[in-house]
Design a protein around this motif. Structure first.
Motif, PDB file in Angstrom:
ATOM      1  N   PHE A  67      -0.448   6.472   8.062  1.00 52.73           N
ATOM      2  CA  PHE A  67      -1.625   5.848   8.682  1.00 52.73           C
ATOM      3  C   PHE A  67      -1.602   6.086  10.188  1.00 52.73           C
ATOM      4  N   THR A  68      -2.795   6.196  10.769  1.00 55.52           N
ATOM      5  CA  THR A  68      -2.925   6.354  12.215  1.00 55.52           C
ATOM      6  C   THR A  68      -4.033   5.439  12.720  1.00 55.52           C
ATOM      7  N   ILE A  69      -3.697   4.607  13.693  1.00 48.85           N
ATOM      8  CA  ILE A  69      -4.684   3.741  14.328  1.00 48.85           C
ATOM      9  C   ILE A  69      -5.118   4.386  15.642  1.00 48.85           C
ATOM     10  N   SER A  70      -6.395   4.272  15.943  1.00 48.15           N
ATOM     11  CA  SER A  70      -6.910   4.810  17.201  1.00 48.15           C
ATOM     12  C   SER A  70      -8.085   3.950  17.642  1.00 48.15           C
ATOM     13  N   ARG A  71      -8.475   4.111  18.898  1.00 47.95           N
ATOM     14  CA  ARG A  71      -9.606   3.341  19.400  1.00 47.95           C
ATOM     15  C   ARG A  71     -10.469   4.230  20.297  1.00 47.95           C
ATOM     16  N   ASP A  72     -11.760   3.942  20.294  1.00 46.64           N
ATOM     17  CA  ASP A  72     -12.718   4.617  21.162  1.00 46.64           C
ATOM     18  C   ASP A  72     -13.413   3.519  21.958  1.00 46.64           C
ATOM     19  N   ASN A  73     -12.973   3.310  23.180  1.00 48.12           N
ATOM     20  CA  ASN A  73     -13.520   2.219  23.981  1.00 48.12           C
ATOM     21  C   ASN A  73     -14.986   2.450  24.352  1.00 48.12           C
ATOM     22  N   ALA A  74     -15.396   3.702  24.403  1.00 50.70           N
ATOM     23  CA  ALA A  74     -16.803   3.994  24.703  1.00 50.70           C
ATOM     24  C   ALA A  74     -17.720   3.561  23.571  1.00 50.70           C
ATOM     25  N   LYS A  75     -17.173   3.526  22.365  1.00 49.70           N
ATOM     26  CA  LYS A  75     -17.960   3.133  21.182  1.00 49.70           C
ATOM     27  C   LYS A  75     -17.608   1.739  20.694  1.00 49.70           C
ATOM     28  N   ASN A  76     -16.704   1.055  21.390  1.00 46.38           N
ATOM     29  CA  ASN A  76     -16.270  -0.285  20.957  1.00 46.38           C
ATOM     30  C   ASN A  76     -15.808  -0.268  19.500  1.00 46.38           C
ATOM     31  N   THR A  77     -15.021   0.725  19.150  1.00 43.22           N
ATOM     32  CA  THR A  77     -14.630   0.909  17.752  1.00 43.22           C
ATOM     33  C   THR A  77     -13.140   1.229  17.658  1.00 43.22           C
ATOM     34  N   VAL A  78     -12.513   0.677  16.636  1.00 41.94           N
ATOM     35  CA  VAL A  78     -11.135   1.024  16.312  1.00 41.94           C
ATOM     36  C   VAL A  78     -11.123   1.595  14.898  1.00 41.94           C
ATOM     37  N   TYR A  79     -10.254   2.560  14.681  1.00 43.19           N
ATOM     38  CA  TYR A  79     -10.202   3.275  13.405  1.00 43.19           C
ATOM     39  C   TYR A  79      -8.817   3.144  12.776  1.00 43.19           C
ATOM     40  N   LEU A  80      -8.788   3.301  11.472  1.00 39.12           N
ATOM     41  CA  LEU A  80      -7.526   3.427  10.752  1.00 39.12           C
ATOM     42  C   LEU A  80      -7.667   4.598   9.793  1.00 39.12           C
ATOM     43  N   GLN A  81      -7.008   5.691  10.119  1.00 41.40           N
ATOM     44  CA  GLN A  81      -6.977   6.857   9.240  1.00 41.40           C
ATOM     45  C   GLN A  81      -5.824   6.670   8.265  1.00 41.40           C
ATOM     46  N   MET A  82      -6.129   6.678   6.988  1.00 41.83           N
ATOM     47  CA  MET A  82      -5.129   6.432   5.951  1.00 41.83           C
ATOM     48  C   MET A  82      -5.015   7.663   5.086  1.00 41.83           C
ATOM     49  N   ASN A  83      -3.846   8.276   5.091  1.00 38.81           N
ATOM     50  CA  ASN A  83      -3.577   9.467   4.285  1.00 38.81           C
ATOM     51  C   ASN A  83      -2.495   9.172   3.262  1.00 38.81           C
ATOM     52  N   SER A  84      -2.383  10.034   2.282  1.00 39.99           N
ATOM     53  CA  SER A  84      -1.345   9.892   1.239  1.00 39.99           C
ATOM     54  C   SER A  84      -1.329   8.485   0.669  1.00 39.99           C
ATOM     55  N   LEU A  85      -2.478   8.002   0.323  1.00 38.06           N
ATOM     56  CA  LEU A  85      -2.593   6.621  -0.152  1.00 38.06           C
ATOM     57  C   LEU A  85      -1.862   6.411  -1.457  1.00 38.06           C
ATOM     58  N   LYS A  86      -1.311   5.207  -1.583  1.00 43.59           N
ATOM     59  CA  LYS A  86      -0.541   4.817  -2.761  1.00 43.59           C
ATOM     60  C   LYS A  86      -1.204   3.605  -3.406  1.00 43.59           C
ATOM     61  N   PRO A  87      -0.951   3.382  -4.692  1.00 46.58           N
ATOM     62  CA  PRO A  87      -1.522   2.193  -5.329  1.00 46.58           C
ATOM     63  C   PRO A  87      -1.147   0.895  -4.600  1.00 46.58           C
ATOM     64  N   GLU A  88       0.029   0.849  -4.020  1.00 47.31           N
ATOM     65  CA  GLU A  88       0.457  -0.365  -3.316  1.00 47.31           C
ATOM     66  C   GLU A  88      -0.278  -0.585  -1.994  1.00 47.31           C
ATOM     67  N   ASP A  89      -1.101   0.368  -1.587  1.00 49.49           N
ATOM     68  CA  ASP A  89      -1.951   0.167  -0.417  1.00 49.49           C
ATOM     69  C   ASP A  89      -3.230  -0.599  -0.769  1.00 49.49           C
ATOM     70  N   THR A  90      -3.451  -0.840  -2.023  1.00 49.52           N
ATOM     71  CA  THR A  90      -4.637  -1.578  -2.461  1.00 49.52           C
ATOM     72  C   THR A  90      -4.636  -2.989  -1.881  1.00 49.52           C
ATOM     73  N   ALA A  91      -5.704  -3.328  -1.186  1.00 50.04           N
ATOM     74  CA  ALA A  91      -5.806  -4.629  -0.525  1.00 50.04           C
ATOM     75  C   ALA A  91      -7.167  -4.731   0.154  1.00 50.04           C
ATOM     76  N   VAL A  92      -7.458  -5.918   0.644  1.00 52.45           N
ATOM     77  CA  VAL A  92      -8.572  -6.086   1.568  1.00 52.45           C
ATOM     78  C   VAL A  92      -8.015  -5.864   2.978  1.00 52.45           C
ATOM     79  N   TYR A  93      -8.668  -5.003   3.719  1.00 53.87           N
ATOM     80  CA  TYR A  93      -8.216  -4.659   5.062  1.00 53.87           C
ATOM     81  C   TYR A  93      -9.106  -5.359   6.093  1.00 53.87           C
TER      82      TYR A  93
END
Length: 114
Positions: A67-93
């Motif tokens: 996973f990679t977290i990043s932010r774009d302050n110009a867009k007031n947005t934060v992102y979470l890029q999630m790769n190689s997802l596993k069943p145990e990643d299942t959740a409400v984020y």
């Protein structure tokens, strides 16, 4: 206090990828520390990833390298890029903002299943 709205959740197969977005409305977004948390059924909410106002990141051991977290302050947005997802990643984020106050989004469901 910021208002946070998450998007980008969904159903994905194991090994797949998703990118979550958290759009913030309000002032001084760049001064907030931002984080992504998750909560699976019957489990406590846990920190997945965080990013400081200065861009310093931290991750739960279970998602490091995937996973990679990043932010774009110009867009007031934060992102979470999630790769190689596993069943145990299942959740409400959930998106979280902390500075002079703390805000939470409403959450977005991520389901990893074949």
């Amino acid at each position: 206090q910021l208002k946070l709205v998450e998007s980008g959740g969904g159903v994905v197969q194991p090994g797949g990828s998703l990118r979550l977005s958290c759009a913030a409305s309000g002032r001084f977004f760049s001064l907030y520390a931002m984080g992504w948390y998750r909560q699976a059924p019957g489990e406590q909410r846990e920190l997945v990833a965080g990013i400081s106002s200065g861009g310093v990141t931290n991750y739960a051991d279970s998602v490091k390298g995937r996973f990679t977290i990043s932010r774009d302050n110009a867009k007031n947005t934060v992102y979470l890029q999630m790769n190689s997802l596993k069943p145990e990643d299942t959740a409400v984020y959930y998106c979280n903002a902390r500075w002079m106050s703390t805000s939470w989004g409403q959450g977005t469901q991520v389901t990893v299943s074949s």
